[in-house]
Write an enzyme that holds these catalytic residues in place. Structure first.
Site: not given
Ligand code: SAM
Ligand code: SF4
Length: 319
Positions: A56, A60, A63, A100, A131, A191, A263
Site C-alpha cells: 500500500c 499509516c 500498518c 468484511c 462489507c 463502519c 465492535r
C-alpha cells in the site's frame, strides 16, 4: 434498530465529563444505554478477509501493509472472486452474519471494480451482509458498489483530527470524512472507528468519538481497535494502552452512539477474558471471528467460543 430522527449533537466537554465519571457509574450508564437498544446477551459476528495484501502506498504509522514499513508482509494480488466466495462460505458456517473484505489500497483502481462487484454479489447471495474496506472512494465508485448491493463500507478515521497528521501523512483527516460522506450519499451503511495506542492523548480519543457521533448519521458500526505493534512499522514500540482507559472509551462510544454496533476489533488476542467481558458489559456487541485479522492475530474460534459460552453471549442471527 435505529429510530428515525437526528441523534443528539455532542460537545467535547460533555463527552469528557461522561468519560471521567467514576468507573462504576460510567459502566452502569453505558450498560443501561446498551440494554435500551440491544439485547445485552447477543453479539454480532463478522469475519474479515484480506482480499489484497500489502504494497500500500499510504503511510499509516500502524500498518504492516504500507510500503513505507519493512514489516515482512508479502504483497499479494487481488484474490480471485471464487477464492473469496469459498472463504465466505466457511465464515457463514462459522456463524458470521457479515463478511468484511479488505484491500491494502489507497483507493481501488477502475480495473479492480468489476472483481469487487462480483465478490459483493456472490457473497450477498450466500445470505451474508457484505462489507468492503478498500481505502478512499470516488462518488462514482461508491455508487457502483452500492448498486452492486454492498451493505457496509469501512473507513476508519482512526484518531482525532488534531492527531491525524501524526498517524498518516499521505492523506488528510478530511479525505477520510469525504469518503464517509460519499458512502452515506450512495446509500450504504458506514463502519468507522479508530485505534487506541497510537500515541494520542485522552482528548484525542474523546474527540474521535465525538466526531463520529456528530456525523449527520452516526456510523452503524464503530470498530474500536487496540494497537497491535507491527514489526517494521513506525509504532512498533508504542506504549501499551491502559486497559481501564480502553474500557472507558468503549463505554463512551456506547453512550455517544447508542444505536450503533460497537465492535471490539484489533488487539483482542492480547486482551484478557476479563477485559473483553468488561468491554461487552460496557456496550461492545460485535467482534471479528477467526484466527487472523488482516495480517495480525485474532483469538481464534476455540478461545472465542469458550469465552462467549462462559459469558452467555449468543451470536446475532442474520438480519
Ligand atoms: N486500507 C484500508 C483503509 O485504510 O481504509 C483498509 C483498512 S483495514 C479496515 C485496517 C484498519 O484496521 C485500519 O483502518 C485501522 O483502523 C486498523 N488497523 C490496521 N492495522 C492495525 C494495527 N496494527 N493495530 C490496530 N489496528 C489496526
Ligand atoms: Fe494502506 Fe489501509 Fe494500511 Fe493505511 S491502513 S497503509 S491505507 S492498507
Amino acid at each position: 434498530m435505529r429510530k428515525s430522527g437526528r441523534p443528539q449533537i455532542w460537545i467535547v466537554e460533555d463527552a469528557r465529563s461522561v468519560y471521567e465519571r467514576p468507573f462504576n457509574d460510567l459502566l452502569f450508564h453505558a450498560h443501561t444505554v446498551h440494554r435500551a437498544h440491544f439485547d445485552p446477551n447477543q453479539i454480532q459476528l463478522s469475519k474479515l478477509l484480506n482480499i489484497k495484501t500489502g504494497g500500500c502506498p499510504e503511510d499509516c504509522g500502524y500498518c504492516s501493509q504500507s510500503i513505507h514499513h519493512r514489516s515482512g508482509v508479502k504483497p499479494s494480488k487481488l484474490m480471485v472472486p471464487e477464492q473469496v466466495i469459498e472463504e465466505a462460505r466457511k465464515a457463514k458456517e462459522g456463524g458470521a452474519t457479515r463478511y468484511c473484505m479488505g484491500a491494502a489500497w489507497r483507493s481501488p483502481k477502475p480495473r479492480d471494480e468489476a472483481a469487487i462487484v462480483s465478490m459483493v454479489k456472490a457473497v450477498k447471495a450466500l445470505g451474508l451482509e457484505t462489507c468492503m474496506t478498500l481505502g478512499m472512494l470516488s462518488s462514482e465508485q461508491a455508487k457502483t458498489f452500492a448498486d452492486a448491493g454492498l451493505d457496509y463500507y469501512n473507513h476508519n478515521i482512526d484518531t482525532s483530527e488534531r492527531f491525524y497528521p501524526e498517524v498518516a501523512t499521505t492523506r488528510t483527516f478530511d479525505d477520510r470524512l469525504q469518503t464517509l460522506a460519499l458512502v452515506r450519499e450512495a446509500g450504504m451503511k458506514v463502519c468507522s472507528g479508530g485505534i487506541l495506542g497510537l500515541g494520542e492523548d485522552v482528548n484525542d480519543r474523546i474527540d474521535m468519538l465525538v466526531t463520529l457521533a456528530n456525523l449527520p448519521t452516526p456510523p452503524e458500526s464503530v470498530p474500536i481497535n487496540m494497537l497491535i505493534p507491527m514489526k517494521g512499522s513506525k509504532l512498533v514500540d508504542a506504549a501499551p494502552v491502559d486497559p481501564i482507559a480502553f474500557v472507558r472509551i468503549v463505554a463512551l462510544a456506547r453512550i455517544l452512539m447508542p444505536e450503533s454496533h460497537v465492535r471490539l476489533t484489533a488487539g483482542r488476542a492480547s486482551m484478557s477474558d476479563e477485559m473483553q467481558a468488561l468491554c461487552f458489559f460496557a456496550g461492545a456487541n460485535s467482534i471479528f471471528i477467526g484466527d487472523t485479522l488482516l495480517t495480525a492475530a485474532n483469538p481464534g474460534d476455540d478461545r472465542d467460543s469458550s469465552l462467549l459460552r462462559r459469558l452467555g453471549l449468543t451470536p446475532e442471527t442474520a438480519v
